[in-house]
Design a protein around this motif. Structure first.
Motif, short mmCIF file in Angstrom:
data_model
loop_
_atom_site.label_atom_id
_atom_site.label_comp_id
_atom_site.label_asym_id
_atom_site.label_seq_id
_atom_site.Cartn_x
_atom_site.Cartn_y
_atom_site.Cartn_z
N PRO A 1 -51.76 41.71 22.04
CA PRO A 1 -51.39 40.71 23.05
C PRO A 1 -50.09 41.08 23.77
CG PRO A 1 -51.09 39.86 20.80
CD PRO A 1 -51.73 41.18 20.66
N PHE A 2 -50.04 40.75 25.04
CA PHE A 2 -48.90 41.11 25.88
C PHE A 2 -47.80 40.06 25.77
CE2 PHE A 2 -46.69 41.45 30.01
CZ PHE A 2 -46.33 42.78 29.93
N PRO A 3 -46.56 40.50 25.60
CA PRO A 3 -45.46 39.52 25.45
C PRO A 3 -45.10 38.84 26.76
CG PRO A 3 -44.61 41.76 25.35
CD PRO A 3 -46.10 41.88 25.44
N ALA A 4 -45.98 38.01 27.25
CA ALA A 4 -45.78 37.34 28.53
C ALA A 4 -44.65 36.31 28.45
CB ALA A 4 -47.08 36.67 28.98
N ALA A 5 -44.57 35.60 27.30
CA ALA A 5 -43.60 34.50 27.21
C ALA A 5 -42.15 34.98 27.35
CB ALA A 5 -43.80 33.74 25.90
N PRO A 6 -41.70 36.01 26.62
CA PRO A 6 -40.30 36.44 26.79
C PRO A 6 -40.02 36.98 28.18
CG PRO A 6 -41.50 37.95 25.34
CD PRO A 6 -42.37 36.75 25.54
N ILE A 7 -41.01 37.58 28.81
CA ILE A 7 -40.79 38.08 30.17
C ILE A 7 -40.63 36.91 31.13
CG2 ILE A 7 -41.89 39.36 32.07
CD1 ILE A 7 -43.08 41.22 29.85
N ALA A 8 -41.49 35.90 30.95
CA ALA A 8 -41.38 34.70 31.80
C ALA A 8 -40.03 34.02 31.59
CB ALA A 8 -42.52 33.74 31.48
N ALA A 9 -39.58 33.96 30.32
CA ALA A 9 -38.31 33.31 30.02
C ALA A 9 -37.15 34.07 30.66
CB ALA A 9 -38.11 33.22 28.50
N ALA A 10 -37.16 35.38 30.55
CA ALA A 10 -36.08 36.20 31.13
C ALA A 10 -36.08 36.10 32.65
CB ALA A 10 -36.24 37.65 30.67
N ALA A 11 -37.29 35.95 33.20
CA ALA A 11 -37.41 35.89 34.67
C ALA A 11 -36.70 34.66 35.23
CB ALA A 11 -38.88 35.89 35.06
N LYS A 12 -36.52 33.64 34.39
CA LYS A 12 -35.91 32.39 34.88
C LYS A 12 -34.48 32.60 35.36
CE LYS A 12 -38.71 28.94 32.61
NZ LYS A 12 -39.07 28.68 31.25
N HIS A 13 -33.77 33.55 34.74
CA HIS A 13 -32.38 33.74 35.16
C HIS A 13 -32.13 35.11 35.80
CE1 HIS A 13 -31.85 36.24 31.60
NE2 HIS A 13 -32.38 35.26 30.87
N ALA A 14 -33.15 35.93 35.90
CA ALA A 14 -32.95 37.25 36.50
C ALA A 14 -33.18 37.20 38.01
CB ALA A 14 -33.92 38.24 35.87
N LYS A 15 -32.63 38.20 38.68
CA LYS A 15 -32.85 38.28 40.13
C LYS A 15 -34.14 39.03 40.45
CE LYS A 15 -27.99 38.08 41.42
NZ LYS A 15 -26.79 38.91 41.59
N ALA A 16 -34.44 40.02 39.61
CA ALA A 16 -35.66 40.81 39.85
C ALA A 16 -36.05 41.54 38.57
CB ALA A 16 -35.45 41.82 40.97
N ILE A 17 -37.30 41.93 38.54
CA ILE A 17 -37.83 42.70 37.40
C ILE A 17 -38.32 44.04 37.92
CG2 ILE A 17 -39.74 42.82 35.72
CD1 ILE A 17 -39.33 39.85 35.25
N LEU A 18 -38.04 45.07 37.16
CA LEU A 18 -38.56 46.41 37.50
C LEU A 18 -39.43 46.89 36.34
CD1 LEU A 18 -38.51 48.97 39.36
CD2 LEU A 18 -36.68 49.81 37.86
N THR A 19 -40.67 47.15 36.62
CA THR A 19 -41.57 47.70 35.60
C THR A 19 -41.65 49.20 35.80
OG1 THR A 19 -42.83 45.67 35.69
CG2 THR A 19 -43.87 47.53 34.61
N VAL A 20 -41.42 49.92 34.71
CA VAL A 20 -41.46 51.38 34.80
C VAL A 20 -42.56 51.90 33.87
CG1 VAL A 20 -40.15 53.53 34.62
CG2 VAL A 20 -38.96 51.39 35.18
N GLU A 21 -43.42 52.73 34.41
CA GLU A 21 -44.54 53.27 33.61
C GLU A 21 -44.80 54.71 33.99
OE1 GLU A 21 -48.13 50.68 33.55
OE2 GLU A 21 -46.94 49.34 34.81
N MET A 22 -45.45 55.42 33.07
CA MET A 22 -45.97 56.75 33.40
C MET A 22 -47.42 56.56 33.87
SD MET A 22 -44.39 59.42 30.65
CE MET A 22 -44.78 58.58 29.12
N SER A 23 -47.54 55.86 34.99
CA SER A 23 -48.84 55.63 35.62
C SER A 23 -48.56 55.12 37.02
CB SER A 23 -49.64 54.57 34.85
OG SER A 23 -49.15 53.27 35.12
N MET A 24 -49.57 54.83 37.78
CA MET A 24 -49.38 54.31 39.13
C MET A 24 -49.20 52.80 39.16
SD MET A 24 -49.08 56.83 41.05
CE MET A 24 -49.22 56.22 42.73
N GLY A 25 -49.04 52.20 37.95
CA GLY A 25 -48.78 50.77 37.89
C GLY A 25 -49.94 50.01 37.29
#
Lengths: 245, 358, 67
Positions: B290-314
């Protein structure tokens, strides 16, 4: 009165789903009788194929696994390697074993995998409605060779037993038929022998059983047995192809 | 075995599996995971009851796993991307038949034959099931050799607990690099259900029902019920097994989401950014499903932006966007084809965000 | 003196047993079973020699033979 013949307890009470006159039922019974007579029910594991015999797990009264199309020998290998004391058999048709599962059967054979394979050859894909199989005879009409199998277009039928008999791994390979009582008795002997080969730890055993498919051959059950005898046996000669003492 | 040893990721995973009670391995050669089967071929024959077999194909290998798991054994296979594609048929059957096993994917660049260099482009395949039908698998993504050891060992328990395959998803780097590791022996969890369903031989009156290892349910109503049962297990996995690591997210303006090898690079970038005075943080999913959606959503509340980095095209970025639900912008940076992103590249991405770019 | 017991409900009326009976004692019944088949029946029980050819030929294991 003594019982001369009755249905073995190695077959469950579930009625077979096969078409009237389909000889899968005879072959099921012979396999079940062999397991019964050898007293190995409590350690036998059967592997069912994909094809008409896909529900074999409902009929054989022992532990069973259902494999993906053609993969029964690989499943049997995994099972046997974990519990070498189990007697493991696969029950496969010609589409399953000789086409999509050609690699799995060949490598199980060449490894001398100590399993027993019951290979039912009726020269057609039954479950999917009568398409051309790798074992379909030249000229034979099927739903995907409506003008008759043309070897120039789609090659020749595979003689699995002869092919596998060239390998060093197998310990026992034979081809039998079930078109009459005499041949049914012979088939029974071969099937029992195959299980005995495994019990003795000699290695891979395979019995190819020529079988009739009245529905998809478009014949009565009686005509189909005659057709098997007259057309399949010349293409697929009966007999023991390999036996290691 | 308390002391640390220097081990290659692939070999460490193989030894970890043995220490967790895996006695059966079926595999097929493909780069960059060959040290796993090679190591198993050396070790397993020396262990009582152990068996290594090189199968004729990945397809055969996964079906041998099916047979061995159906007989009740702890069993593993490993491969890399093109080989994992071949295993998908068998994985779907294993899920349908509710068999436990562990599968390792040392991901390489794709599509097709692709490259043999590290990649993360199998994320969709891994987290969406991969084969046909309605199903999920636990997907564990280590970012160090030590974590690969621990997650591989835990994978066997989780597989047995849920009667579902568990995928350990590394990449060429995790498999090939050497790091010091502790290699504990790990006894199976004591709360695991007994494998009374296994096909080991049956006769009337033997105390259990006849075993039928099977994924065929010809009656649609029965199949729907079976799939609903599988999804009850997946709900339990979502409730109990979601794992992630957060670093410096509390005050972060810019949160980097990355897993596996990429997370290590992102961590270095984050520290450098902090030195520059840019408040960056890192969320590293350890379970990709399962994907940790909850902590990402929680962090997003006070962040200005999120950057996802992967070894793929996204690929994971789609899950991040689903988690954030538009609360903040989600940006993506990726390299693919076997190219590993650099610390500098990630820093530049975040710096651009901080300057109001993108 | 032999006795055949036929499980008529599971018989599919293929008639393969009738063809192998050396005394031609088996024929399809006029009755119809719940599956819609005419099950096989013995025409003259007294003439049966209990060879069990019929039972060995039957694909559905519906025949029990006693002697």
């Amino acid at each position: 009165m003594a019982v001369v013949y009755e249905k073995t307890k190695l077959l469950t009470d579930k009625p077979l789903h096969y078409c009237p006159g389909c000889t899968h039922g005879i072959i099921h019974r012979l396999v079940a009788e062999a397991i019964d007579e050898l007293g190995i029910q409590n350690r036998t594991i059967g592997i069912a194929p994909v094809g008409c015999a896909v529900f074999a797990y409902d009929y054989f009264n022992c532990d069973m696994m259902e494999a993906a199309h053609g993969r029964a020998p690989a499943v049997a290998t995994g099972c046997k390697r974990v519990n070498p004391g189990n007697i493991v058999f696969t029950y496969q048709g010609d589409g399953d074993l000789a086409s999509i599962g050609a690699a799995e059967i060949t490598h199980a054979a060449t490894r001398g995998e100590n399993i027993t394979v019951i290979f039912v050859n009726n020269a057609i894909y039954g479950m999917t409605g009568g398409q051309m199989a790798p074992t379909t005879l030249p000229g034979q009409v099927t739903t995907t060779s409506p003008y008759g199998r043309d070897p120039k277009l789609c090659g020749y039928p595979i003689r699995i037993s002869e092919m596998l008999a060239t390998l060093d791994g197998p310990a026992f390979i034979s081809r039998v038929s079930v078109h009459d009582v005499k041949h049914i008795l012979d088939a029974k002997k071969s099937i029992k022998k195959a299980f005995e080969t495994q019990l003795a730890g000699k290695g891979f055993s395979l019995v190819e059983v020529l079988s009739a498919c009245p529905t998809n051959w478009g014949m009565t059950p009686q005509e189909s047995l005659k057709w098997l005898e007259q057309n399949m046996i010349p293409q697929y000669p009966l007999g023991i192809k390999k036996e290691v003492e | 075995m308390g002391q640390k040893m220097l081990m290659k990721g692939n070999e460490a995973i193989a030894e970890a599996a043995i220490q967790a009670g895996c006695r059966f391995f079926f595999g097929y050669p493909i780069t960059p995971q060959n040290q796993i089967p090679e190591y198993m071929s050396k070790r397993l024959p020396k262990i009582e009851g152990g068996c290594f077999l090189q199968a004729e194909s990945e397809v055969a290998a996964i079906n041998m796993v099916y047979g061995a798991a159906g007989a009740g054994a702890r069993v593993m296979t490993s491969s890399s991307s093109p080989g994992i594609s071949l295993k998908q048929e068998g994985i779907s059957y294993i899920v349908g038949a509710e068999l436990p096993c562990v599968i390792v994917n040392m991901v390489r660049g794709g599509p097709g034959l692709g490259s043999i260099q590290p990649a993360q482009s199998d994320y969709f395949q891994s987290t969406r099931g991969g084969g046909h039908g309605d199903y999920r698998m636990l997907v564990l993504a280590p970012s160090s050799v030590q974590e690969a050891v621990e997650l591989t060992q835990e994978a066997f328990d989780l597989a047995d607990l849920y009667r579902n395959p568990v995928l350990v998803m590394g990449d060429g780097l995790i498999g090939q690099m050497m790091e010091p590791v502790e290699m504990p022996e790990r006894k199976p969890r004591t709360d695991l259900p007994e494998k009374t369903w296994a096909a080991t031989g049956w006769e009337p009156g033997c105390g259990r029902d006849r075993a039928i290892i099977n994924s065929l349910y010809i009656d649609p109503a029965v199949l729907e019920k079976h799939v609903n049962h599988l999804y009850e297990k997946y709900a339990a996995m979502e409730a109990n097994e979601c794992r992630w690591q957060e670093e410096m997210t509390e005050d972060a303006d810019y949160i980097i989401v990355a897993y596996g090898t990429t997370a290590r690079i992102a961590r270095s970038a984050m520290r450098k950014l902090r030195e520059e005075g840019i408040r960056a943080g890192l969320i590293r999913p350890i379970t990709l499903w399962p994907f940790p959606a909850a902590p990402i959503a929680a962090a997003a509340k006070h962040a200005k932006a999120i950057l996802t980095v992967e070894m793929s095209m996204g690929q994971m970025v789609e899950d991040v966007r689903l988690a954030v639900e538009g609360a903040v912008p989600v940006h993506f940076f990726g390299r693919t084809g076997g190219i590993v992103p650099t610390v500098r590249e990630i820093i530049t991405q975040v710096e651009t965000l901080a300057k109001g770019g993108h | 003196m032999a006795k055949l017991t036929i499980a008529g409900e599971t018989c599919k009326g293929c008639g393969l047993c009738a063809d192998v009976c050396p005394r031609h004692l088996l024929a399809l019944s006029k009755e119809i079973n719940t599956k819609g088949y005419h099950p096989i029946a013995i025409t003259d029980q007294d003439q049966c020699i209990g060879c069990a050819f019929c039972a060995r030929m039957c694909p559905d294991a519906v025949i029990k033979v006693e002697k």
